[in-house]
Design a protein around this motif. Structure first.
Motif, PDB file in Angstrom:
ATOM      1  N   SER A 260       0.816  -1.220   0.000  1.00  0.00           N
ATOM      2  CA  SER A 260       0.000   0.000   0.000  1.00  0.00           C
ATOM      3  C   SER A 260       0.845   1.264   0.000  1.00  0.00           C
ATOM      4  CB  SER A 260      -0.890   0.021   1.244  1.00  0.00           C
ATOM      5  OG  SER A 260      -0.101   0.087   2.424  1.00  0.00           O
ATOM      6  N   HIS A 345      -4.931  -4.553   3.585  1.00  0.00           N
ATOM      7  CA  HIS A 345      -5.509  -4.318   2.263  1.00  0.00           C
ATOM      8  C   HIS A 345      -5.812  -2.839   2.067  1.00  0.00           C
ATOM      9  CE1 HIS A 345      -6.996  -8.671   1.364  1.00  0.00           C
ATOM     10  NE2 HIS A 345      -5.742  -8.489   1.048  1.00  0.00           N
ATOM     11  N   VAL A 346      -5.655  -2.393   0.855  1.00  0.00           N
ATOM     12  CA  VAL A 346      -5.930  -0.999   0.516  1.00  0.00           C
ATOM     13  C   VAL A 346      -7.425  -0.831   0.253  1.00  0.00           C
ATOM     14  CG1 VAL A 346      -5.473   0.859  -1.130  1.00  0.00           C
ATOM     15  CG2 VAL A 346      -3.653  -0.751  -0.517  1.00  0.00           C
ATOM     16  N   LYS A 348     -10.094   0.339  -1.851  1.00  0.00           N
ATOM     17  CA  LYS A 348     -10.070   0.728  -3.263  1.00  0.00           C
ATOM     18  C   LYS A 348     -11.030   1.870  -3.594  1.00  0.00           C
ATOM     19  CE  LYS A 348      -8.502  -3.804  -4.814  1.00  0.00           C
ATOM     20  NZ  LYS A 348      -8.783  -4.973  -5.686  1.00  0.00           N
TER      21      LYS A 348
END
Length: 380
Positions: A260, A345-346, A348
């Motif tokens: 990220s 996790h990014v 989105k």
């Protein structure tokens, strides 16, 4: 008798056709088919349904089949009763669950068998008799989740198959529709195909095999660290001692090593801290936590993958992140945002990301302790 007569007749009485078939018209106007037939020397009557639902042609076909079966020494009435007594898919699933009860690893594992079927399967085909379930029914259950939730879909398909195998063994059907739909389902993406995951309830078994192996101590510790922190392989292999606050139980990964490109804090479980303590005894306590055989170089990704394969598990190291995510979804009440943060996790969606200011650190600390404890003590 003609189809037109069946539609228009209103006078109460019995109107005969052939093979013992007659139409019975009630004073109320209701019409139903009945067949008078001799079964094994005894005269009896078989109800064949309402004339509004069963056509003349269908009634004649069934009457002829019953007559043939009776003349051959069979009992069409018994066959009808047996058909009517067949369990629905839901009833069969609950019975199979009960039969397997002594073999469940624990109560939570047993509950998961039914919970996934209750969520995804019973609403679509729970009321169908097990003999009536088709590949189209199974496909309708799996298709909506096949790509969105591949691990869950796999489990649902496996559990439908378990019920169907039991139905086949009881002589209620000749096939297992859960095994006949492979070609009808879309292929997973290349990334999904290349990242085979281990079901989370198999993780304790894997860790036992890992710890019992004759692999290098640092290699074993690194792979266990990957699993218990739900990290990417590179994040663990390139970890430096300077990133750890062992007193606070925090691992701060610098932005340059994150996918990220943002700094990420990882709460360390009790077992993760033990792993680091063991690694420190094997090293110098500075530089790389898990160095490879070459000075200044980390363990290679292939080293961890080869070890996984050598232990007899056809899964990818990255797949343990899927194991963790599936466990969090199916075995805990953890909000999606928290489990996603645990995986670094990014977000989105740009609008959502603009409001995502919290990293849910304390919630993640509890979650990771729960995951590590479950993996080590088999309390899934």
């Amino acid at each position: 008798m003609s189809a037109a007569f069946v539609r228009t007749v209103t006078k109460p009485g019995k109107y005969t056709d052939g093979h013992g078939l007659f139409l019975k018209v009630e004073a109320s106007g209701a019409k139903r088919w009945v067949q008078r037939i001799v079964i094994r020397g005894k005269r009896t009557e078989i109800g064949m349904g309402s004339a509004s639902l069963v056509s003349l042609a269908e009634a004649r076909e069934t009457a002829l089949e019953n007559r043939k079966q009776a003349r051959a020494g069979g009992d069409p009435l018994q066959a009808k009763r047996a058909s009517q007594s067949l369990l629905s898919f839901e009833d069969a699933a609950r019975k199979v669950h009960k039969i397997h009860e002594p073999t469940w690893r624990n109560k939570k594992h047993a509950a998961q068998f039914l919970s996934t079927l209750e969520t995804y399967t019973f609403p679509r085909m729970g009321k169908l008799k097990v003999s009536e379930v088709t590949t189209a029914d199974v496909l309708a259950v799996l298709q909506p989740i096949w790509l969105a939730k591949p691990e869950t879909a796999r489990r649902v398909r496996q559990r439908i198959g378990t019920v169907m195998k039991w139905a086949v063994a009881n002589g209620w059907r000749a096939d297992n529709p859960a095994e006949a739909i492979s070609q009808a389902l879309p292929k997973h993406t290349e990334a999904q195909q290349h990242r085979k995951a281990l079901p989370y309830d198999k993780v304790p078994e894997f860790l036992d095999a890992l710890n019992a192996s004759d692999a290098g101590d640092l290699t074993k510790l690194a792979l266990e660290m990957v699993i218990l922190t739900a990290s990417r392989s590179s994040e663990v292999r390139n970890a430096d001692w300077s990133e750890f606050d062992l007193e606070q139980g925090i691992w701060t990964r610098p932005a340059l090593r994150m996918k990220s490109k943002k700094e990420h804090r990882v709460p360390l479980s009790s077992r993760a801290l033990e792993i680091l303590a063991e690694a420190r005894k094997l090293g110098r306590g500075e530089g790389l936590v898990f160095p490879g055989t070459k000075i200044g170089k980390p363990l290679s990704d292939m080293t961890l993958l080869k070890l996984t394969k050598a232990l007899g598990y056809d899964v990818d190291v990255h797949g343990f992140r899927t194991s963790f995510k599936t466990w969090a979804q199916e075995s805990t009440n953890t909000p999606r945002d928290v489990s996603e943060a645990a995986l670094a996790h990014v977000v989105k969606d740009k609008a959502e990301a603009a409001y995502a200011r919290s990293d849910f650190f304390e919630k993640r600390r509890r979650l990771m302790e729960q995951w590590a404890s479950a993996a080590v003590t088999r309390q899934f």
